[in-house]
Design a protein around this motif. Sequence first.
Motif, mmCIF file in Angstrom:
data_model
loop_
_atom_site.group_PDB
_atom_site.id
_atom_site.type_symbol
_atom_site.label_atom_id
_atom_site.label_comp_id
_atom_site.label_asym_id
_atom_site.label_seq_id
_atom_site.Cartn_x
_atom_site.Cartn_y
_atom_site.Cartn_z
ATOM 1 N N GLY A 189 26.551 110.745 -38.676
ATOM 2 C CA GLY A 189 27.859 110.574 -38.061
ATOM 3 C C GLY A 189 27.946 109.302 -37.231
ATOM 4 N N ALA A 190 26.912 109.021 -36.434
ATOM 5 C CA ALA A 190 26.922 107.816 -35.607
ATOM 6 C C ALA A 190 26.886 106.560 -36.464
ATOM 7 C CB ALA A 190 25.725 107.834 -34.655
ATOM 8 N N THR A 191 26.096 106.580 -37.527
ATOM 9 C CA THR A 191 25.973 105.399 -38.382
ATOM 10 C C THR A 191 27.265 105.118 -39.129
ATOM 11 O OG1 THR A 191 23.598 105.838 -38.669
ATOM 12 C CG2 THR A 191 24.629 104.320 -40.230
ATOM 13 N N VAL A 192 27.896 106.146 -39.666
ATOM 14 C CA VAL A 192 29.137 105.919 -40.399
ATOM 15 C C VAL A 192 30.242 105.468 -39.453
ATOM 16 C CG1 VAL A 192 30.154 108.251 -40.294
ATOM 17 C CG2 VAL A 192 30.536 106.826 -42.286
ATOM 18 N N ALA A 193 30.237 105.980 -38.224
ATOM 19 C CA ALA A 193 31.261 105.572 -37.258
ATOM 20 C C ALA A 193 31.079 104.119 -36.837
ATOM 21 C CB ALA A 193 31.214 106.493 -36.038
ATOM 22 N N VAL A 194 29.859 103.761 -36.456
ATOM 23 C CA VAL A 194 29.589 102.389 -36.023
ATOM 24 C C VAL A 194 29.761 101.422 -37.187
ATOM 25 C CG1 VAL A 194 27.816 100.821 -35.160
ATOM 26 C CG2 VAL A 194 28.069 103.100 -34.150
ATOM 27 N N GLY A 195 29.200 101.783 -38.349
ATOM 28 C CA GLY A 195 29.305 100.907 -39.504
ATOM 29 C C GLY A 195 30.740 100.686 -39.939
ATOM 30 N N THR A 196 31.509 101.755 -40.024
ATOM 31 C CA THR A 196 32.901 101.620 -40.441
ATOM 32 C C THR A 196 33.694 100.790 -39.437
ATOM 33 O OG1 THR A 196 32.807 103.773 -41.563
ATOM 34 C CG2 THR A 196 34.989 102.892 -41.050
ATOM 35 N N GLY A 197 33.420 100.983 -38.148
ATOM 36 C CA GLY A 197 34.105 100.181 -37.137
ATOM 37 C C GLY A 197 33.820 98.698 -37.294
ATOM 38 N N ILE A 198 32.554 98.368 -37.542
ATOM 39 C CA ILE A 198 32.183 96.960 -37.720
ATOM 40 C C ILE A 198 32.844 96.380 -38.965
ATOM 41 C CG2 ILE A 198 30.258 95.420 -38.284
ATOM 42 C CD1 ILE A 198 28.508 97.190 -36.486
ATOM 43 N N PHE A 199 32.797 97.117 -40.056
ATOM 44 C CA PHE A 199 33.316 96.573 -41.311
ATOM 45 C C PHE A 199 34.843 96.492 -41.312
ATOM 46 C CE2 PHE A 199 29.151 98.399 -42.799
ATOM 47 C CZ PHE A 199 28.529 97.171 -42.861
ATOM 48 N N TRP A 200 35.498 97.411 -40.630
ATOM 49 C CA TRP A 200 36.952 97.315 -40.503
ATOM 50 C C TRP A 200 37.321 96.103 -39.662
ATOM 51 C CZ3 TRP A 200 40.796 98.492 -43.221
ATOM 52 C CH2 TRP A 200 40.884 99.683 -43.929
ATOM 53 N N THR A 201 36.520 95.838 -38.625
ATOM 54 C CA THR A 201 36.782 94.655 -37.796
ATOM 55 C C THR A 201 36.622 93.379 -38.611
ATOM 56 O OG1 THR A 201 36.001 95.827 -35.816
ATOM 57 C CG2 THR A 201 36.078 93.418 -35.717
ATOM 58 N N VAL A 202 35.565 93.325 -39.422
ATOM 59 C CA VAL A 202 35.360 92.158 -40.290
ATOM 60 C C VAL A 202 36.506 92.025 -41.272
ATOM 61 C CG1 VAL A 202 33.876 91.166 -42.070
ATOM 62 C CG2 VAL A 202 32.851 92.250 -40.063
ATOM 63 N N ARG A 203 36.945 93.137 -41.831
ATOM 64 C CA ARG A 203 38.051 93.124 -42.785
ATOM 65 C C ARG A 203 39.336 92.628 -42.118
ATOM 66 N NH1 ARG A 203 41.224 91.944 -46.657
ATOM 67 N NH2 ARG A 203 43.008 93.315 -46.863
ATOM 68 N N ARG A 204 39.615 93.096 -40.921
ATOM 69 C CA ARG A 204 40.829 92.665 -40.221
ATOM 70 C C ARG A 204 40.753 91.192 -39.863
ATOM 71 N NH1 ARG A 204 43.405 96.482 -35.808
ATOM 72 N NH2 ARG A 204 44.940 94.833 -36.143
ATOM 73 N N ARG A 205 39.556 90.710 -39.565
ATOM 74 C CA ARG A 205 39.401 89.288 -39.280
ATOM 75 C C ARG A 205 39.759 88.460 -40.515
ATOM 76 N NH1 ARG A 205 36.240 86.416 -35.575
ATOM 77 N NH2 ARG A 205 36.892 84.220 -35.715
ATOM 78 N N ARG A 206 39.356 88.960 -41.678
ATOM 79 C CA ARG A 206 39.711 88.265 -42.916
ATOM 80 C C ARG A 206 41.223 88.255 -43.111
ATOM 81 N NH1 ARG A 206 38.446 90.458 -49.081
ATOM 82 N NH2 ARG A 206 39.644 88.873 -50.168
ATOM 83 N N ALA A 207 41.855 89.411 -42.875
ATOM 84 C CA ALA A 207 43.307 89.493 -43.025
ATOM 85 C C ALA A 207 44.007 88.551 -42.053
ATOM 86 C CB ALA A 207 43.762 90.934 -42.814
ATOM 87 N N ASP A 208 43.482 88.469 -40.815
ATOM 88 C CA ASP A 208 44.082 87.558 -39.830
ATOM 89 C C ASP A 208 43.933 86.108 -40.276
ATOM 90 O OD1 ASP A 208 44.735 89.750 -38.319
ATOM 91 O OD2 ASP A 208 43.037 89.547 -36.936
ATOM 92 N N ASP A 209 42.761 85.781 -40.839
ATOM 93 C CA ASP A 209 42.541 84.409 -41.327
ATOM 94 C C ASP A 209 43.497 84.065 -42.459
ATOM 95 O OD1 ASP A 209 40.544 84.112 -39.493
ATOM 96 O OD2 ASP A 209 38.895 84.428 -40.919
#
Length: 353
Positions: free
Chosen positions: A321-341
């Motif tokens: 649970g902790a890994t999927v939460a932290v991992g998903t948060g990081i990857f969503w942030t990276v994805r949103r950064r791409r969308a912002d770019d």
Amino acid sequence: MHVPDGFINAPVSVAAGVVAAGAVAVSLRGARRELDERTAPLAGLVAAFIFAVQMLNFPVAAGTSGHLLGGALAAILVGPYTGVLCVSVVLLMQGILFADGGLTALGVNITVMGVVTVLVAYGVFRGLLKVLPAGRRTVTVAAFVGALLSVPAAAAAFTAVYAIGGTTDVPLGKVLTAMVGVHVLIGIGEALITAATVGAVIAVRPDLVHAARGLATPLKLRVGGELVDAPAAAPAAVPAAARSTRPVWITGLVTALVLAGFVSFYASANPDGLEKVAADKGIDQKVEEHAAADSPLADYSVKDVEDARLSGGLAGVIGVGATVAVGTGIFWTVRRRRADDQATSATNVPAPH
């Protein structure tokens, strides 16, 4: 192959930390090109799945066990840059929550278990795809070979790091032979797990496998005795349910929870390849107590829960649970950064005159 504190001296540990930080920084930028709205949550799931399967030590020789490293699997499923991040997230969670892998050795572990395995596995994988006939079976075979070779490569990389910064005086030839020898056997298990997982996902949703994109071959028609490409048909409407990643995500998460929460109880209790070699060759003479040894989840058990099966199962579930939460948060942030770019680039495009 989690390196504990005390195996590698401070200067080399710091240098490895710099290398690992650089690799993570490069991977964060590269992952922007690999992640989209479908694959970002799946990348978090891949990290959680690797965490779960790493709890399943399997016997490889008398008194020795092994477990998945996961670099090959992550690189093939979600891309090499995202793969490095997946393994890094797993190692971070294991070190902080479960006292598995030294905190001062985190850079060494990310470099050896994350960067080296991804580079070797994905390099071999892409090379085989170029020379073998295109198809799903080829992807599975290439995944097997890439995963197989990535594990002894990681063992050799650890030996190289130990040669530079090892804290004990042990003949390096013996260390290299022992490390590579046992990790070739572990690599077979890694290859089987990787190929089986990649093959299963390709069979259901090949569009979600980074390395399997573009596998579709054009329809051939025989015209005048020769085979020619058929005209491209208009794309058919795809039902929303078929495009959804939710069934895959739920199935993967349930599988990871079952593996970590139940199946892990039956894993081999024998030391893994590095632990066995370290004990046999004397590498562990200066091993240090983990900084998180008093963690309530240390050694993959829940503090004050006396039933071993329940304690280990709860720790596994919490870890997933902790890994999927932290991992998903990081990857969503990276994805949103791409969308912002992309939005910024579109805004800065000069209007036609």
